[in-house]
Scaffold this motif. Structure first.
Motif, PDB file in Angstrom:
ATOM      1  N   ASP A  73      44.758  49.905  33.599  1.00 16.88           N
ATOM      2  CA  ASP A  73      45.852  50.482  34.281  1.00 16.88           C
ATOM      3  C   ASP A  73      46.542  51.244  33.107  1.00 16.88           C
ATOM      4  O   ASP A  73      47.361  50.693  32.392  1.00 16.88           O
ATOM      5  CB  ASP A  73      46.510  49.376  35.074  1.00 16.88           C
TER       6      ASP A  73
ATOM      7  N   ASP B 121      42.490  44.940  41.158  1.00 16.84           N
ATOM      8  CA  ASP B 121      42.573  46.115  42.196  1.00 16.84           C
ATOM      9  C   ASP B 121      43.632  47.136  41.869  1.00 16.84           C
ATOM     10  O   ASP B 121      43.562  48.265  42.384  1.00 16.84           O
ATOM     11  CB  ASP B 121      42.803  45.864  43.693  1.00 16.84           C
ATOM     12  N   ARG B 122      44.236  47.165  40.658  1.00 17.20           N
ATOM     13  CA  ARG B 122      45.159  48.160  40.075  1.00 17.20           C
ATOM     14  C   ARG B 122      44.422  49.440  39.658  1.00 17.20           C
ATOM     15  O   ARG B 122      44.878  50.337  39.486  1.00 17.20           O
ATOM     16  CB  ARG B 122      45.894  47.529  38.931  1.00 17.20           C
ATOM     17  N   ASP B 123      43.227  49.027  39.072  1.00 19.99           N
ATOM     18  CA  ASP B 123      42.116  50.131  38.522  1.00 19.99           C
ATOM     19  C   ASP B 123      41.191  50.589  39.796  1.00 19.99           C
ATOM     20  O   ASP B 123      40.311  50.156  40.303  1.00 19.99           O
ATOM     21  CB  ASP B 123      41.251  49.525  37.685  1.00 19.99           C
ATOM     22  N   SER B 124      41.825  51.908  40.347  1.00 17.99           N
ATOM     23  CA  SER B 124      41.041  52.502  41.373  1.00 17.99           C
ATOM     24  C   SER B 124      39.684  53.245  40.819  1.00 17.99           C
ATOM     25  O   SER B 124      38.905  53.556  41.748  1.00 17.99           O
ATOM     26  CB  SER B 124      41.848  53.763  41.663  1.00 17.99           C
TER      27      SER B 124
END
Length: 474
Positions: free
Chosen positions: A203, A233-236
């Motif tokens: 991120d 889940d911060r990394d799309s």
């Protein structure tokens, strides 16, 4: 003579902790003492705070005494690159133009390290905005290569590579968008893996951007992959989590038997490969053949237009970023970076589109070229480490990326690619061998790299501090 504690691998340290033969406190003291002997010379670290290191080590010691370690690397020293946020710490991004504001949260790699009990030794240095393959920075002191302190460690993961080569503990984390873990790893003689895009959550995510382990051995990198590849889940752009058996990185030299190996000796763009680099990679390919692999030459698939297009798009991105800065703040950025970014000021919309399209063309060309092979061998860089004071091998902001023709395509194709030492120049500088695999085959790349570790010629001893005099770190 037994190895010093700061030189032990992460698995060895964890085993000693488990058997209560060594304490994380002893290891932290050993690493900090070694840093004191080296850091004056190589300037690899940012935010080295010995009191905080010892506090983490004592907490780990208490957990081990209770038989309740947090995870795979509890008590193991780790460094984290400047541009990976750590909670409560400023993130200068290597430049004096950044406002020093404490980060509100750990970025995914830092969060995984804390969750697994790693002792964060320090952050590591990088050049302005990570846009150089050297340790030249307007914020950090000039990072140098432990093998030859007149040379650069490479970049942008400059401090991480220098710290690994100098023996600042076993585990280091860098980032790579065009070669920024592989180039310094190659020039510092260490191991790294730029994983498949999204394998390690990061991120902020960006096209081609990956975090990766930087270590002295494949074994340590495998441990760090197990830690860092856990979901966030911060990394799309992250991949669906897979339960990969990273501990199966060592399948012996039989792993090479029957493999189809492509040998890429010309990038198709940029600087020509220097003879000593070419010879070292050719010798490596011959060793792969003797071990049972089938090696075939590859034609270059990159073009100068592809490399130039990516360069001009990155110039425009940086130009837009820096245009938002007040004039006095922008003036703090390295002049080389300013010149490079400002050169994009007159680009038309069509020119920017055509430049950006080269990312896609590079991706397609790389995948098509690699399709007939299980793995691809190439130089990491066409040249060995260059002068520490230079921003790039050409020292020309209009030709800044002429050395990344072997590394950048695998960022765009999202394929895993490792750097591992395969020899030395006549002056003793390491030469990096790149091992690239098909997309998602990160474990396979580690296995092939481990096999290479087993068949390559004996490695030279790791560099030692210039003298036993202790220089206290600022």
């Amino acid at each position: 003579m037994p190895e010093a504690l700061h030189e032990l691998t992460a698995p060895a340290l964890v085993d000693l902790y488990r058997r209560r033969e060594v304490s994380p406190v002893e290891v932290a003291r050993s690493v900090l003492g070694h840093v004191e002997r080296w850091e004056y010379y190589i300037q690899a670290l940012y935010l080295l705070r010995p009191d905080q290191v010892m506090e983490q080590a004592r907490a780990s010691e208490a957990r081990w005494l209770k038989g309740q370690p947090l995870g795979l690397i509890d008590g193991v020293p780790v460094t984290i690159k400047d541009n990976i946020a750590t909670r409560g710490d400023p993130m200068p991004l290597g430049t004096a133009a950044t406002e020093l504001v404490p980060a509100s949260a750990d970025a995914p790699p830092a969060a995984r390290v804390r969750e697994q009990g790693g002792v964060i030794l320090a952050k590591t240095t990088m050049p302005d905005y990570g846009m150089l393959s050297s340790g030249l920075s307007s914020f950090h002191k000039l990072a140098r290569n432990p093998w030859d302190m007149t040379k650069t460690p490479g970049g942008s993961s400059a401090g991480a590579a220098a710290a690994a080569a100098a023996g600042y503990g076993p585990l280091h984390i860098g980032t790579d968008i065009g070669g920024s873990v592989r180039l310094p790893a190659g020039w510092c003689g260490i191991f790294t893996l730029k994983p498949s895009l999204g394998r390690i959550p990061i991120d902020p995510p960006y096209i081609g951007r990956a975090a990766g382990p930087m270590t002295r051995s494949v074994a340590d990198a495998a441990v760090l992959m197990d830690v860092l590849s856990r979901p966030d889940d911060r990394d799309s752009m992250s991949l669906p989590h897979q339960d990969i058996a990273w501990s199966r990185f060592d399948t012996g030299t039989d792993r090479l038997r029957g493999l189809r190996i492509g040998l890429l000796l010309e990038a198709g763009c940029g600087l020509a490969v220097e003879p000593e680099v070419r010879a070292a990679v050719e010798r490596a390919a011959q060793a792969f053949e003797r071990a049972g692999a089938v090696v075939a030459p590859m034609r270059p698939f990159m073009t100068q237009g592809m490399l130039d297009g990516m360069d001009w798009f990155w110039r425009m991105r940086s130009h837009v970023d820096m245009r938002s800065l007040p004039a006095d703040v922008k003036a703090r950025v390295l002049p080389y970076i300013q010149h490079w970014a400002d050169s994009a000021a007159g680009l038309t919309g069509e020119a920017v589109f055509r430049a950006f399209h080269q990312f896609h063309l590079t991706r397609v060309a790389a995948v098509n070229a690699c399709r007939p092979f299980d793995y691809v061998l190439s130089p990491v860089s066409p040249v060995p480490a260059f002068a520490a004071e230079l921003p790039s091998p050409t020292n020309d902001p209009m030709r800044p990326l002429e050395h990344i023709g072997f590394t950048v395509p695998f960022n765009m194709s999202e394929q895993p690619a490792a750097s591992i030492n395969c020899g030395y120049t006549s002056t003793g500088l390491p030469i990096g061998l790149q091992i690239a695999g098909k997309r998602f085959d990160d474990l396979g790349v580690l296995q092939v790299a481990r096999a290479w570790e087993m068949i390559r010629e004996a490695q030279r001893p790791w560099p030692q501090p210039p003298s036993e005099a202790i220089h206290h770190v600022d």
